[in-house]
Design a protein around this motif. Structure first.
Motif, PDB file in Angstrom:
ATOM      1  N   ALA A 164      70.369  47.260  28.520  1.00  0.00           N
ATOM      2  CA  ALA A 164      71.628  47.694  29.123  1.00  0.00           C
ATOM      3  C   ALA A 164      71.648  47.400  30.614  1.00  0.00           C
ATOM      4  CB  ALA A 164      71.839  49.187  28.874  1.00  0.00           C
ATOM      5  N   ARG A 165      70.537  47.666  31.280  1.00  0.00           N
ATOM      6  CA  ARG A 165      70.471  47.458  32.730  1.00  0.00           C
ATOM      7  C   ARG A 165      70.757  46.002  33.093  1.00  0.00           C
ATOM      8  NH1 ARG A 165      65.227  48.747  36.606  1.00  0.00           N
ATOM      9  NH2 ARG A 165      66.079  47.831  38.518  1.00  0.00           N
ATOM     10  N   VAL A 176      74.406  44.738  32.314  1.00  0.00           N
ATOM     11  CA  VAL A 176      75.340  45.149  33.370  1.00  0.00           C
ATOM     12  C   VAL A 176      75.135  44.287  34.617  1.00  0.00           C
ATOM     13  CG1 VAL A 176      75.944  47.017  34.948  1.00  0.00           C
ATOM     14  CG2 VAL A 176      75.578  47.508  32.524  1.00  0.00           C
ATOM     15  N   GLN A 177      73.864  44.043  34.958  1.00  0.00           N
ATOM     16  CA  GLN A 177      73.594  43.213  36.134  1.00  0.00           C
ATOM     17  C   GLN A 177      74.161  41.809  35.951  1.00  0.00           C
ATOM     18  OE1 GLN A 177      69.672  41.177  37.324  1.00  0.00           O
ATOM     19  NE2 GLN A 177      69.553  43.123  38.420  1.00  0.00           N
ATOM     20  N   TRP A 179      76.683  40.906  34.053  1.00  0.00           N
ATOM     21  CA  TRP A 179      78.143  40.966  34.148  1.00  0.00           C
ATOM     22  C   TRP A 179      78.581  41.038  35.605  1.00  0.00           C
ATOM     23  CZ3 TRP A 179      81.037  44.978  36.261  1.00  0.00           C
ATOM     24  CH2 TRP A 179      82.420  44.862  36.110  1.00  0.00           C
ATOM     25  N   TRP A 180      77.896  41.858  36.398  1.00  0.00           N
ATOM     26  CA  TRP A 180      78.293  42.048  37.794  1.00  0.00           C
ATOM     27  C   TRP A 180      78.141  40.761  38.608  1.00  0.00           C
ATOM     28  CZ3 TRP A 180      80.857  45.436  40.690  1.00  0.00           C
ATOM     29  CH2 TRP A 180      80.711  45.391  42.075  1.00  0.00           C
TER      30      TRP A 180
END
Length: 558
Positions: free
Chosen positions: A19-20, A23-24, A26-27
């Protein structure tokens, strides 16, 4: 044995890690470039990849299980993945911590039904290899068993205690990650991840059944009977069970031990070429292939005085793949198209394989493939590294736009094929930095063409019938085109122009949303002093066009 508490902790740890970094990604890779900060995101990419690989390395070593398999796959992709990742994951298999010999002894004796001192003349308590799913110890058969099998020195492979529960937890975590990724449109449209995970699960469950592995080893050896290039260990069936496998000791020079190879008078470049050809034979000739050809599973065995000075020895047949006859023929056509640098034929072959859906309009892909072959065709890994990165970026951007516009997906039976080809390519690149996969593909494809020589007459006949059909239909089609032009109904489709127009339309819609947001927000702020309720409503409603302006198209880009 893994208890419920440790299983839950393992499951949560894998999901937190995934998950971490999702998200990274995507950002930095999607959101920042969308708002004009792409250069800022690119500046720190190398450091981010290094941190990611380092943390995954630590995770895989501490957890073991299927995480090691994932790390092995990534570390072998020298030809695709950035060096920041492959370098950090090098030697991951060799860093798996060993299980205490007392635990190994208890499991082995429970499986064999006798003490180790009865089953073997001696067993080395120091493991020769500690892998993700099992552990191997050198041993010697008792004289009676040695006389029956024809060999005395063996390697005893014993499963890690509790590995069934560990594999179950890892697969549950991978299934959850696959569900997350399936919600991303570009992933969902192109890959059926749940199906691929189930295929991987089936393979993993087979891999921890050592009797299944033993049967695989026999079948693999039968495919290479009389072939001096390849060998495989014999099985001591009387000392083998589902969790204990005893096989002849065939350890030799590890295939990626470049210094060891040269010390034995063996050129690494020759090993790379031979290895690639042997893997091609498995994939395209036999239809039965070793799907886990990482460095720990292949030895180079010197044979002084033999027909050849050395041969390849494969071990660990837990992960094997099969290629159905129809798919094998289609893959042969893909290889021939790649070797001949024929973009049109390659796209047609890819469609036959099932990667491209029947509805795909491939005209733009054919042009992109032709341009790709014209510029980079025939280049090896070392040569590609010397190409101007800006040129690569331009090609990647255009090629990516074409790929995203096409309805393609990865067929479920492709997982092991992709793995085997990826590991082969990475291994060859590590053996010889100047290795050129084209040098292996082209002669193999030429042999495939020669093998198809018996079908040349049929091919020519088929082509003649096709041409005759086109010629017969041509006058009517020309007349139809002229008629439509006269009536003003003639339309010319250009996928690239249509794509650019759609992109421009999205930009315009987002610009309108941004203006609408500004108007509503400012108007609400002004009115709020006199009309608090109405002004607040306007400011709240302005969030809708704001979200559209910022996130419109996120689903298309993944």
């Amino acid at each position: 044995m893994a208890d419920a508490g440790s299983s839950r902790a393992r499951y949560r740890r894998i999901l937190r890690f995934a998950a971490r970094y999702m998200v990274q990604a995507w950002w930095y890779e999607l959101f920042l470039p969308r708002i004009g900060l792409g250069r800022f995101a690119a500046r720190g990419r190398a450091a981010r990849l290094t941190r990611l690989a380092r943390r995954f390395h630590a995770l895989a070593v501490s957890l073991g299980g299927l995480m090691i398999k994932v790390g092995q796959f990534m570390s072998s992709r020298l030809d695709v993945l950035p060096p920041e990742i492959t370098k950090e994951l090098e030697g991951l298999q060799d860093e798996v911590p060993a299980v205490a010999f007392d635990a190994i002894r208890r499991l082995a004796e429970a499986e064999l039904g006798v003490p180790l001192e009865v089953a073997y003349e001696w067993v080395d308590p120091v493991p020769v290899a500690a892998a993700s799913l099992g552990q191997a110890h050198r041993a010697r058969l008792v004289p009676a068993d040695a006389a029956d099998t024809g060999f005395a020195d063996v390697v005893v492979k014993v499963q890690r205690p509790g590995i069934e529960q560990i594999v179950e937890v890892d697969l549950a975590a991978l299934r959850r990650v696959a569900q997350w990724l399936s919600r991303v449109r570009i992933v969902r449209d192109h890959v059926d991840l749940p199906v691929l995970i189930e295929e991987f699960a089936h393979t993993s469950e087979e891999e921890i059944d050592y009797l299944h592995e033993a049967r695989n080893a026999v079948r693999f050896a039968e495919n290479f009977v009389g072939d001096p290039r390849v060998d495989a260990p014999e099985i001591a069936w009387e000392r083998s069970t589902k969790r204990v496998l005893t096989l002849a000791d065939v350890t030799a020079i590890k295939i990626n031990d470049v210094d060891g190879l040269r010390a034995a008078g063996i050129e690494p470049a020759d090993v790379a070429a031979e290895f690639a050809t042997v893997m091609f034979d498995q994939l395209f000739r036999d239809g039965y292939f070793h799907a886990d050809p990482h460095p720990g599973n292949i030895f180079v065995t010197p044979t002084p005085g033999g027909e050849r000075p050395w041969h390849l020895t494969f071990i660990d047949f837990g992960m094997m793949g099969e290629v159905p006859d129809r798919l094998r023929r289609d893959l042969q056509q893909v290889m021939i198209a790649v070797a001949s640098r024929n973009g049109t034929q390659l796209v047609s072959s890819i469609r036959d394989v099932g990667v491209l859906l029947p509805s795909a309009d491939t005209a733009e892909l054919e042009r992109a493939m032709t341009a790709l072959f014209a510029r980079f065709g025939g280049m090896g890994f070392a040569e590609l590294q010397k190409v101007d990165p800006r040129e690569f970026e331009a090609f990647a951007r255009e090629f990516g736009d074409v790929i995203r516009s096409l309805p393609f997906q990865l067929p479920e039976n492709f997982l092991l094929i992709v793995r085997a080809v990826s590991l082969t390519s990475g291994m060859c690149s590590s053996l010889e930095s100047d290795f050129n996969m084209w040098d292996a593909v082209e002669p193999y494809a030429a042999q495939l063409i020669r093998d198809e020589g018996g079908n040349v007459v049929q091919a020519f006949a088929k082509e003649a019938v096709s041409i005759a059909g086109i010629a017969a239909r041509l006058p009517r089609r020309v007349d139809d085109i002229v008629t439509r032009a006269e009536e003003g109904r003639l339309a010319v489709e250009s996928p690239r122009v249509e794509q650019r127009m759609k992109s421009l339309e999205r930009v315009v819609r987002r610009a309108v949303s941004a203006v609408l947001f500004a108007g509503l927000f400012i108007g609400g702020a002004v009115l709020r002093a006199d009309e608090a309720v109405f002004g607040t409503v306007l400011m709240a409603v302005s969030v809708i066009p704001l979200l559209h302006a910022v996130f419109a198209g996120a689903g298309r880009r993944g």
